[in-house]
Design an enzyme around this catalytic site. Structure first.
Site, short mmCIF file in Angstrom:
data_model
loop_
_atom_site.label_atom_id
_atom_site.label_comp_id
_atom_site.label_asym_id
_atom_site.label_seq_id
_atom_site.Cartn_x
_atom_site.Cartn_y
_atom_site.Cartn_z
N GLU A 86 -11.69 6.91 15.02
CA GLU A 86 -10.94 6.12 16.00
C GLU A 86 -10.63 6.93 17.26
O GLU A 86 -10.03 8.02 17.19
CB GLU A 86 -9.65 5.57 15.39
CG GLU A 86 -8.90 4.64 16.32
CD GLU A 86 -7.84 3.81 15.62
OE1 GLU A 86 -6.96 3.30 16.30
OE2 GLU A 86 -7.92 3.67 14.39
N LYS A 264 0.55 1.44 10.37
CA LYS A 264 -0.87 1.76 10.44
C LYS A 264 -1.09 2.88 11.44
O LYS A 264 -1.92 3.78 11.22
CB LYS A 264 -1.66 0.51 10.82
CG LYS A 264 -3.19 0.69 10.79
CD LYS A 264 -3.77 1.09 12.13
CE LYS A 264 -5.28 1.19 12.06
NZ LYS A 264 -5.86 1.67 13.35
N ASP A 280 -7.10 12.28 -1.28
CA ASP A 280 -7.33 10.86 -1.56
C ASP A 280 -6.60 9.99 -0.54
O ASP A 280 -5.40 9.76 -0.65
CB ASP A 280 -6.85 10.55 -2.98
CG ASP A 280 -7.25 9.16 -3.45
OD1 ASP A 280 -7.56 8.31 -2.60
OD2 ASP A 280 -7.23 8.93 -4.67
N HIS A 378 -6.25 3.98 25.43
CA HIS A 378 -7.50 4.15 24.69
C HIS A 378 -8.73 4.09 25.60
O HIS A 378 -9.81 4.48 25.19
CB HIS A 378 -7.66 3.03 23.64
CG HIS A 378 -6.90 3.26 22.39
ND1 HIS A 378 -7.42 3.95 21.32
CD2 HIS A 378 -5.64 2.91 22.02
CE1 HIS A 378 -6.54 3.99 20.35
NE2 HIS A 378 -5.45 3.37 20.73
#
Length: 427
Positions: A86, A264, A280, A378
């Site tokens: 990302e 998130k 993990d 972004h």
């Protein structure tokens, strides 16, 4: 691509050599763009290692690894490897860390390395009597569990406690037995799972109930990591930005729709460190999101406020079951190199660092949202990806990216038009 008429039933696929597996796939697909050569190249990880890590392996998928700079954690400067696809995640952590260096960076804390193993007992005759019988046998339970992994006990870990819960599932009473295990520098899944499986026959013998499920819980709420940091008001753009960020936090803390995306963003940073170190990601993410519901409503994992001087203060608390022993952490050569970059000696250090990165990521996302907006933040990095997708060559990428950002329309069709114009002019 034409539709395949082959069968996906391939007997003993796992026994085939690397090239043979790829040939089987090519045969199944028929005419397609599938490239065997692409999958034969496994980069800096030998195929034998890959084949030992998962079943039916055919290759690897490279994820970019970046290094977050500017981090001070508990008084020590750190470089943090992060594996993510990302755009802007690594840059966001760098910027957030730079803006709180004047106040000492990030301060962290961890609880014990306690993992929970669960055994579900069904066909229970008298739940309260059964509960007491189990508790009366705690000494024997400890002995059974510790016999499973004497090395863990020698290192100071092993069985540390017992909990017994009575659950009514609407059909019958269940007895849920929790064993609390100190897993030291391991994540601990294998050790805990082995213990609950070894313990089950004894529980059945003592209670006449039936052991149904026997498995570790990924809600590791006895293995918490915490991080905090202070951002001076003048470093973040003044009181208006601070107050807007506080309002954004309150929104996330009261609205599950916002909290989901808010958390998130935290996991963007955390999962990137977890993946880079061979831990993990699914376990950490599942535990974090479950922990966000600990009050009965899904809420923000982080908390934000101000100090006596009016500076912005943030803190983050979540389960962090990470390890330096076992699994991909010990097997994957790139994970080993990333741990070298971190320069750590214990799972405790890794947990602290990872939590600090999550807080930095949260700060950066909230600030972007209440100032420039997430898309503008972004844009330049995302535009580079779009330029490549449009077919820009290495010497064309920067120019196409620049013109995409200037246009304010970071889309592949616009990139294709820009690329065609540039090539026409140069031709």
């Amino acid at each position: 691509m034409q539709e395949s008429t082959s069968s996906s039933r391939i007997s003993s696929f796992y026994k085939l050599e690397h090239q043979q597996r790829l040939e089987k796939i090519a045969e199944f697909l028929g005419e397609s763009d599938f490239s065997q050569d692409h999958f034969l190249n496994t980069g800096n990880t030998e195929f034998q290692t890959v084949d030992n890590m998962i079943e039916n392996a055919i290759g690897t998928m490279n994820i970019p690894i970046g290094v977050a700079t500017n981090m001070i954690i508990d008084g020590k400067d750190r470089l943090i490897p992060m594996a993510t696809e990302e755009s802007s995640v690594v840059a966001a952590v760098c910027n957030a860390a730079r803006q709180c260096r004047a106040t000492g960076g990030f301060y962290t804390h961890t609880s014990e390395h306690i993992m929970i193993g669960q055994i579900q007992l069904i066909d229970v005759i008298n739940p309260m009597i059964t509960k007491q019988v189990i508790l009366e046998n705690e000494h024997d339970i400890k002995a059974i569990c510790n016999d499973v992994d004497p090395l863990l006990v020698k290192l100071g870990g092993g069985f540390k406690g017992l909990e017994v819960r009575v659950l009514d599932d609407g059909h019958e009473y269940n007895i849920i037995v929790h064993i609390l295990v100190d897993t030291c520098d391991a994540m601990g899944a294998n050790a805990v799972n082995s213990m609950v499986e070894a313990l089950s026959p004894a529980l059945e013998g003592w209670t006449s109930a039936k052991a149904n499920m026997r498995i570790l819980s990924n809600l590791a709420d006895k293995r918490l990591s915490m991080a905090r940091a202070t951002w001076p008001t003048d470093e973040i753009g003044g009181e208006a930005v601070r107050d807007a960020m506080l309002s954004a936090f309150r929104f996330a803390d009261t609205d599950p729709y916002r909290a989901t995306t808010h958390n998130k963003g935290i996991m963007n940073g955390i999962s990137a460190v977890i993946l880079a170190t061979g831990n993990d990601t699914r376990a950490i993410e599942a535990g974090a999101h479950a922990y966000a519901c600990k009050t009965g409503q899904y809420r923000s994992l982080s908390s934000w406020g101000i100090d006596k001087d009016g500076n912005l203060c943030g803190s983050l608390e979540l389960p962090m079951a990470v390890g330096l022993i076992g699994g991909a952490t010990k097997v994957h050569p790139t994970a080993q190199q990333n741990l070298e970059i971190l320069n750590i000696d214990s799972a405790d250090e890794l947990a602290r660092i990872t939590c600090a990165v999550g807080l930095a990521q949260n700060f950066a996302a909230m600030k972007a949202l209440v100032t420039t907006g997430i898309q503008k933040g972004h844009m330049s990095l995302h535009a580079k990806n779009i330029a490549v997708m449009a077919g820009a060559k290495a010497h064309e990428v920067d120019k196409v990216t620049e013109l995409l950002v200037q246009s304010g329309k970071v889309r592949i069709d616009v990139a294709e038009e820009i690329l065609a114009t540039l090539r026409h002019k140069s031709g």
